[in-house]
Motif scaffolding. Structure first.
Motif, PDB file in Angstrom:
ATOM      1  N   ASN A 129     -24.021 -30.753  25.025  1.00  0.00           N
ATOM      2  CA  ASN A 129     -25.456 -30.744  25.291  1.00  0.00           C
ATOM      3  C   ASN A 129     -25.873 -32.075  25.907  1.00  0.00           C
ATOM      4  OD1 ASN A 129     -25.383 -28.296  24.026  1.00  0.00           O
ATOM      5  ND2 ASN A 129     -26.111 -29.095  22.061  1.00  0.00           N
ATOM      6  N   CYS A 130     -26.948 -32.025  26.666  1.00  0.00           N
ATOM      7  CA  CYS A 130     -27.484 -33.250  27.261  1.00  0.00           C
ATOM      8  C   CYS A 130     -27.866 -34.223  26.137  1.00  0.00           C
ATOM      9  CB  CYS A 130     -28.704 -32.922  28.115  1.00  0.00           C
ATOM     10  SG  CYS A 130     -29.667 -34.372  28.567  1.00  0.00           S
ATOM     11  N   ILE A 131     -27.482 -35.485  26.315  1.00  0.00           N
ATOM     12  CA  ILE A 131     -27.698 -36.485  25.270  1.00  0.00           C
ATOM     13  C   ILE A 131     -29.194 -36.768  25.061  1.00  0.00           C
ATOM     14  CG2 ILE A 131     -27.553 -38.503  26.800  1.00  0.00           C
ATOM     15  CD1 ILE A 131     -25.795 -39.848  24.696  1.00  0.00           C
ATOM     16  N   VAL A 132     -29.988 -36.524  26.083  1.00  0.00           N
ATOM     17  CA  VAL A 132     -31.430 -36.823  25.976  1.00  0.00           C
ATOM     18  C   VAL A 132     -32.219 -35.612  25.476  1.00  0.00           C
ATOM     19  CG1 VAL A 132     -33.508 -37.554  27.215  1.00  0.00           C
ATOM     20  CG2 VAL A 132     -31.280 -38.534  27.828  1.00  0.00           C
ATOM     21  N   CYS A 133     -32.085 -34.456  26.164  1.00  0.00           N
ATOM     22  CA  CYS A 133     -32.965 -33.329  25.833  1.00  0.00           C
ATOM     23  C   CYS A 133     -32.237 -32.177  25.144  1.00  0.00           C
ATOM     24  CB  CYS A 133     -33.675 -32.823  27.097  1.00  0.00           C
ATOM     25  SG  CYS A 133     -32.542 -32.061  28.265  1.00  0.00           S
ATOM     26  N   GLY A 134     -30.921 -32.272  25.046  1.00  0.00           N
ATOM     27  CA  GLY A 134     -30.188 -31.250  24.319  1.00  0.00           C
ATOM     28  C   GLY A 134     -29.863 -30.001  25.109  1.00  0.00           C
ATOM     29  N   THR A 135     -30.256 -29.946  26.379  1.00  0.00           N
ATOM     30  CA  THR A 135     -29.927 -28.782  27.215  1.00  0.00           C
ATOM     31  C   THR A 135     -28.408 -28.626  27.326  1.00  0.00           C
ATOM     32  OG1 THR A 135     -31.907 -29.121  28.514  1.00  0.00           O
ATOM     33  CG2 THR A 135     -30.199 -27.767  29.522  1.00  0.00           C
ATOM     34  N   PRO A 136     -27.876 -27.403  27.071  1.00  0.00           N
ATOM     35  CA  PRO A 136     -26.424 -27.231  27.151  1.00  0.00           C
ATOM     36  C   PRO A 136     -25.916 -27.385  28.593  1.00  0.00           C
ATOM     37  CG  PRO A 136     -27.485 -25.360  26.049  1.00  0.00           C
ATOM     38  CD  PRO A 136     -28.572 -26.169  26.677  1.00  0.00           C
ATOM     39  N   ALA A 139     -26.099 -29.643  33.543  1.00  0.00           N
ATOM     40  CA  ALA A 139     -27.196 -29.548  34.519  1.00  0.00           C
ATOM     41  C   ALA A 139     -27.992 -30.849  34.623  1.00  0.00           C
ATOM     42  CB  ALA A 139     -28.124 -28.394  34.138  1.00  0.00           C
ATOM     43  N   CYS A 140     -28.355 -31.432  33.476  1.00  0.00           N
ATOM     44  CA  CYS A 140     -29.167 -32.656  33.500  1.00  0.00           C
ATOM     45  C   CYS A 140     -28.413 -33.785  34.179  1.00  0.00           C
ATOM     46  CB  CYS A 140     -29.538 -33.083  32.086  1.00  0.00           C
ATOM     47  SG  CYS A 140     -30.718 -31.983  31.299  1.00  0.00           S
ATOM     48  N   ALA A 141     -27.125 -33.943  33.815  1.00  0.00           N
ATOM     49  CA  ALA A 141     -26.323 -35.029  34.385  1.00  0.00           C
ATOM     50  C   ALA A 141     -26.177 -34.819  35.894  1.00  0.00           C
ATOM     51  CB  ALA A 141     -24.961 -35.087  33.713  1.00  0.00           C
ATOM     52  N   VAL A 145     -31.445 -35.817  35.917  1.00  0.00           N
ATOM     53  CA  VAL A 145     -32.786 -35.501  35.415  1.00  0.00           C
ATOM     54  C   VAL A 145     -33.391 -36.689  34.655  1.00  0.00           C
ATOM     55  CG1 VAL A 145     -34.012 -33.996  33.784  1.00  0.00           C
ATOM     56  CG2 VAL A 145     -32.296 -33.035  35.336  1.00  0.00           C
ATOM     57  N   HIS A 146     -32.556 -37.411  33.905  1.00  0.00           N
ATOM     58  CA  HIS A 146     -33.100 -38.488  33.053  1.00  0.00           C
ATOM     59  C   HIS A 146     -32.749 -39.861  33.623  1.00  0.00           C
ATOM     60  CE1 HIS A 146     -33.736 -35.258  30.232  1.00  0.00           C
ATOM     61  NE2 HIS A 146     -32.444 -34.940  30.287  1.00  0.00           N
ATOM     62  N   PRO A 147     -33.719 -40.794  33.598  1.00  0.00           N
ATOM     63  CA  PRO A 147     -33.418 -42.143  34.078  1.00  0.00           C
ATOM     64  C   PRO A 147     -32.340 -42.807  33.222  1.00  0.00           C
ATOM     65  CG  PRO A 147     -35.677 -42.016  33.216  1.00  0.00           C
ATOM     66  CD  PRO A 147     -35.108 -40.640  33.147  1.00  0.00           C
TER      67      PRO A 147
HETATM   68 ZN   LIG Z   1     -31.455 -33.378  29.558  1.00  0.00          ZN
END
Ligand SMILES: [Zn+2]
Length: 441
Positions: A129-136, A139-141, A145-147
């Protein structure tokens, strides 16, 4: 800390793949390739290294004994890397690595790849999961998506929280162990030990054991209070510690059936644990004994000054202080545990360096404390005469025999018991000596 470029990272990855191939062809066993999952251009720091070595330790603890046939650990500016050639089934290795990555908070920062003997990397069963928002998933990386600074803050929090809980456990375990080491140290003149109950009729080893074990959460709480009040001045931590101490005394009395086994050490060890918490850093958790003791003095000074200003002769402690200037454990704390730093620890260290075991080094250290410290317990039970007798006989023994034998200390024990003397204050200082020594080593 050095920032690394994308090219350096790509080169490092290439080198890693080469190394994996060499190890695979040489040992022909599955391989665990462990790196840290750190965003941004800075890939190492003392805290990242501590986290990495925690991962190495946990991995080794979870692998079957003697299954590692080769290991390579490398700390580079591009990140920490470890490779283990393991004589074990690859799929089971993957399960172990996944359980570390997913089962503990800090595991989110571990990348433990498993490559089987044929050189094929095993895929993980669950996407991360994404370390920031938990999205599996990634995708975020992939979408950035996150600074980066947000990811770095969360990464640091994960490490900090993990080591805070780990160190809290270690500190409270060590505190309990020091209490037990003290009561088990035998022979001790007039005190409860494995030889006898000293000058006491209402308590034995078992009372001390019960009391030591139930105090563990209290010591951890004091450590937390210290950490959580770090932005306040040291004396502002004291009221919180006093409240925790009052509850801990109740816990002790409940456990022992109303016997005071550890009241003094609840006070002093609580303050020490809080000092450790205040000075705690995740990358440098335990400072030296003198720093910890100095912080303790800062925590208690103001409250003790007030106590002693208001003191009157209505209590035994008050009379001792007014008549003889004997300030007991509070005075010790206010001095930054001067007797421990100047007598207890140096003496104990010297004896350990001479290969005395912890029991024998402890019992002899206790004698040096008795002969140098004004112990309120000796005054309470034996009056001035008794206290002076205890100091004089102990001093005499140490002058004649600087490292007295067990038999000689037993003779002293018998003499103390005859006079109903018990140096409980010095026993507390011995427990603190054990505690600070084990923390430093
Ligand atoms: Zn995320």
């Amino acid at each position: 800390m050095a920032e690394v470029t994308l090219k350096q990272m790509l080169d490092a990855r290439e080198e890693r793949v080469k190394k994996q191939k060499i190890i695979l062809s040489r040992y022909k066993h599955p391989l665990v390739s462990f790196t840290m999952n750190i965003a941004g251009p800075i890939k190492t720091s003392p805290l990242i290294e501590r986290s990495f070595f925690e991962g190495v330790k946990l991995l080794k603890e979870n692998l079957p004994q003697d299954s590692i046939v080769y290991q390579d650990i490398d700390i580079k500016s591009t990140g920490c890397e470890a490779m283990f050639s393991v004589k074990y089934e690859a799929s089971k290795l993957k399960d172990i690595c996944s359980s570390l990555e997913e089962g503990i908070t800090i595991g989110r920062l571990f990348d433990m790849d498993v490559i089987n003997a044929d050189g094929i990397k095993l895929e993980r069963k669950n996407p991360r999961n994404c370390i920031v928002c938990g999205t599996p998933g990634r995708a975020c990386a992939a979408g950035r998506v996150h600074p980066v600074d947000e990811i770095q803050t969360i990464t640091r929090e994960i490490m900090e929280n993990y080591f805070f809980l780990l160190d809290k456990e270690r500190v409270s375990d060590l505190a309990v162990k020091s209490l037990l080491d003290e009561v088990y140290a035998t022979p001790k003149p007039g005190l409860v030990d494995c030889r006898n109950n000293g000058s006491h009729t209402d308590m034995d080893i078992n009372s001390f054991e019960k009391s030591a074990y139930v105090l563990k959460p209290y010591f951890g709480e004091c450590f937390s209070i210290g950490k959580n009040t770090v932005s306040l001045s040291p004396n502002e931590a004291f009221p919180l510690l006093r409240n925790a101490g009052i509850l801990a005394e109740k816990t002790m009395y409940n456990a022992t059936g109303g016997i005071n086994t550890h009241k003094g050490i609840i006070y002093s060890m609580g303050i020490l644990c809080a000092s450790i918490g205040r000075l705690w850093l995740p990358e440098d958790p335990f400072r030296c004994a003198s720093d910890i003791c100095l912080e303790s003095a800062n925590i208690v000074k103001e409250s003790i000054q007030k106590d002693f200003e208001q003191i009157d002769s209505s209590t035994a402690g008050g009379r001792l202080y007014l008549k003889y200037g004997i300030s007991g454990i509070r005075g010790e704390a206010a001095s930054g545990f001067d007797s421990v730093l100047k007598i207890g620890l140096p003496c104990y260290k010297e004896l350990r360096n001479k290969n005395f075991n912890s029991n024998d080094a402890g019992t002899i250290t206790l004698l040096y404390l008795i002969s140098n410290v004004k112990d309120t317990n000796l005054y309470h039970r034996g009056g001035v005469k008794g206290a002076e007798y205890a100091v004089k006989t102990t001093k005499k023994l140490l002058t004649d025999f600087p490292e007295p034998t067990k038999n000689q200390i037993e003779t002293l024990d018998d003499a103390f018991i005859k006079q109903n003397l018990s140096p409980g204050g010095c026993a507390d200082l011995l427990a603190i000596t054990y505690f600070l020594y084990s923390l430093e080593s």
